[in-house]
Motif scaffolding. Structure first.
Motif, PDB file in Angstrom:
ATOM      1  N   SER A  71     -23.059  30.378   7.214  1.00  0.00           N
ATOM      2  CA  SER A  71     -24.087  30.907   8.107  1.00  0.00           C
ATOM      3  C   SER A  71     -25.466  30.574   7.571  1.00  0.00           C
ATOM      4  N   SER A  72     -26.422  30.529   8.468  1.00  0.00           N
ATOM      5  CA  SER A  72     -27.831  30.435   8.106  1.00  0.00           C
ATOM      6  C   SER A  72     -28.588  31.372   9.026  1.00  0.00           C
TER       7      SER A  72
ATOM      8  N   HIS B  87     -27.103  31.138  12.755  1.00  0.00           N
ATOM      9  CA  HIS B  87     -26.079  30.165  13.155  1.00  0.00           C
ATOM     10  C   HIS B  87     -24.861  30.402  12.268  1.00  0.00           C
ATOM     11  N   TYR B  88     -23.677  30.510  12.867  1.00  0.00           N
ATOM     12  CA  TYR B  88     -22.475  30.924  12.147  1.00  0.00           C
ATOM     13  C   TYR B  88     -21.284  30.053  12.561  1.00  0.00           C
ATOM     14  N   VAL B  89     -20.467  29.695  11.587  1.00  0.00           N
ATOM     15  CA  VAL B  89     -19.197  29.013  11.852  1.00  0.00           C
ATOM     16  C   VAL B  89     -18.153  29.623  10.921  1.00  0.00           C
TER      17      VAL B  89
ATOM     18  N   PRO C  46     -18.853  27.161  16.664  1.00  0.00           N
ATOM     19  CA  PRO C  46     -20.214  27.528  16.260  1.00  0.00           C
ATOM     20  C   PRO C  46     -20.781  28.581  17.210  1.00  0.00           C
ATOM     21  N   ILE C  47     -21.522  29.523  16.645  1.00  0.00           N
ATOM     22  CA  ILE C  47     -22.141  30.558  17.470  1.00  0.00           C
ATOM     23  C   ILE C  47     -23.566  30.754  16.989  1.00  0.00           C
ATOM     24  N   TRP C  48     -24.487  30.910  17.950  1.00  0.00           N
ATOM     25  CA  TRP C  48     -25.893  31.138  17.635  1.00  0.00           C
ATOM     26  C   TRP C  48     -26.283  32.545  18.074  1.00  0.00           C
ATOM     27  N   SER C  49     -27.141  33.174  17.317  1.00  0.00           N
ATOM     28  CA  SER C  49     -27.688  34.474  17.714  1.00  0.00           C
ATOM     29  C   SER C  49     -29.204  34.373  17.793  1.00  0.00           C
TER      30      SER C  49
END
Length: 296
Positions: A9-10, A44-46, A91-94
């Motif tokens: 994640s970042s 950003h998470y994977v 991938p998912i963005w918040s």
């Protein structure tokens, strides 16, 4: 090998407010996070494993945490107890428009272990279909109980968490739903299976017992065993375990002069306070009062 979440994640503009609280059960890891998000915060998470993200509480902001599968902005209206199921490797963005504090639960699922626990193969589409920003009151209730197991002072033994997490996973993926009009087979235990399990619980009540240990005694999947045990006894395995533990406490109270601290340790409780709270909840009396009434 012990299951560990595999996630990269970042994040930007997100600050951890409390220590991370987490628990591990068979094939599932639960994390409870409490974070402050600045206006414009993003992440950003994977994850290599499927996971469920549940908003438990929020403070501030008229909008909500926006999740997207491609990084593009999405308008998400504030709603209570939203959750999202994110498949493995997706991938998912918040993004957060306004300052907000969020307390949330992340559940990480190890598919091979859960498939073994359920005694069935999990079709690819069950774990590969994302569900973003949905509401489900039953799942939220289970998520709250799981979060309490991570953060509360009175943790139950592992049988309780194993049952909660398995129930949530079954509901989440809508496993075992009967075809309308079809009669589901009734889960049962033979007298020999039941005696073997209850004897094992009695002999090991002072330690944590895992659901897979009991299921292995019967040769059943963990999901089938849980239903069969409750059908046979009227209570789930963790309640039987707790009652066995308290029977041991009562025997020590009535037949020994051991201090409560030693009785708590010998019976598998965290400390004397944990013993007292559990004992009072199930018997209506404190251990000291029970000892005065029943001691020799």
């Amino acid at each position: 090998m012990t299951f560990q979440p595999r996630m990269t994640s970042s994040v930007e503009g997100i600050t951890l407010l409390d220590d991370l609280h987490w628990r591990r059960w068979n094939g599932i890891i639960a994390d409870v996070w409490h974070v402050a998000c600045a206006a414009g915060a993003r992440g950003h998470y994977v994850s290599r494993d499927a996971r469920l993200f549940v908003v438990l509480e929020r403070e501030g902001a008229r909008s909500d945490v926006q999740l997207s599968a491609d990084g593009s902005p999405r308008t998400v209206q504030r709603a209570p107890h939203r959750m999202s199921f994110v498949p493995a490797d997706m991938p998912i963005w918040s993004h957060i428009d306004e300052p907000v504090r969020v307390r949330h639960l992340d559940l990480h699922f190890h598919a091979p272990t859960l498939s073994e626990r359920l005694g069935e193969d999990l079709a690819d589409d069950r774990l590969s279909t994302p569900r973003l920003d949905f509401l489900d009151p039953r799942l939220f209730t289970l998520a709250q109980l799981i979060a309490e197991e991570c953060t509360g002072p009175d943790r139950h033994h592992d049988l309780y968490g194993d049952g909660l997490t398995l129930a949530l996973f079954i509901d989440l993926l809508r496993l075992g739903r009967a075809t309308p009009g079809a009669q589901a087979p009734r889960a049962t235990l033979s007298p020999r299976q039941l005696r073997r399990v209850t004897d094992f619980i009695e002999a090991n009540c002072s330690r944590n017992i895992r659901l897979h240990e009991l299921a292995e005694l019967t040769g059943l999947s963990q999901s089938y065993f849980s239903h069969a045990f409750k059908a046979a006894t009227g209570v789930p395995p963790y309640q039987w375990h707790m009652k066995a533990r308290l029977r041991k406490v009562q025997a020590l109270l009535a037949n020994s002069d051991l201090p409560l601290t030693q009785i708590a340790s010998a019976s598998g409780f965290t400390d004397q306070a944990h013993l007292t709270r559990s004992f009072r909840r199930l018997t209506g009396a404190t251990p000291a009062a029970w000892r005065r009434a029943h001691g020799s």
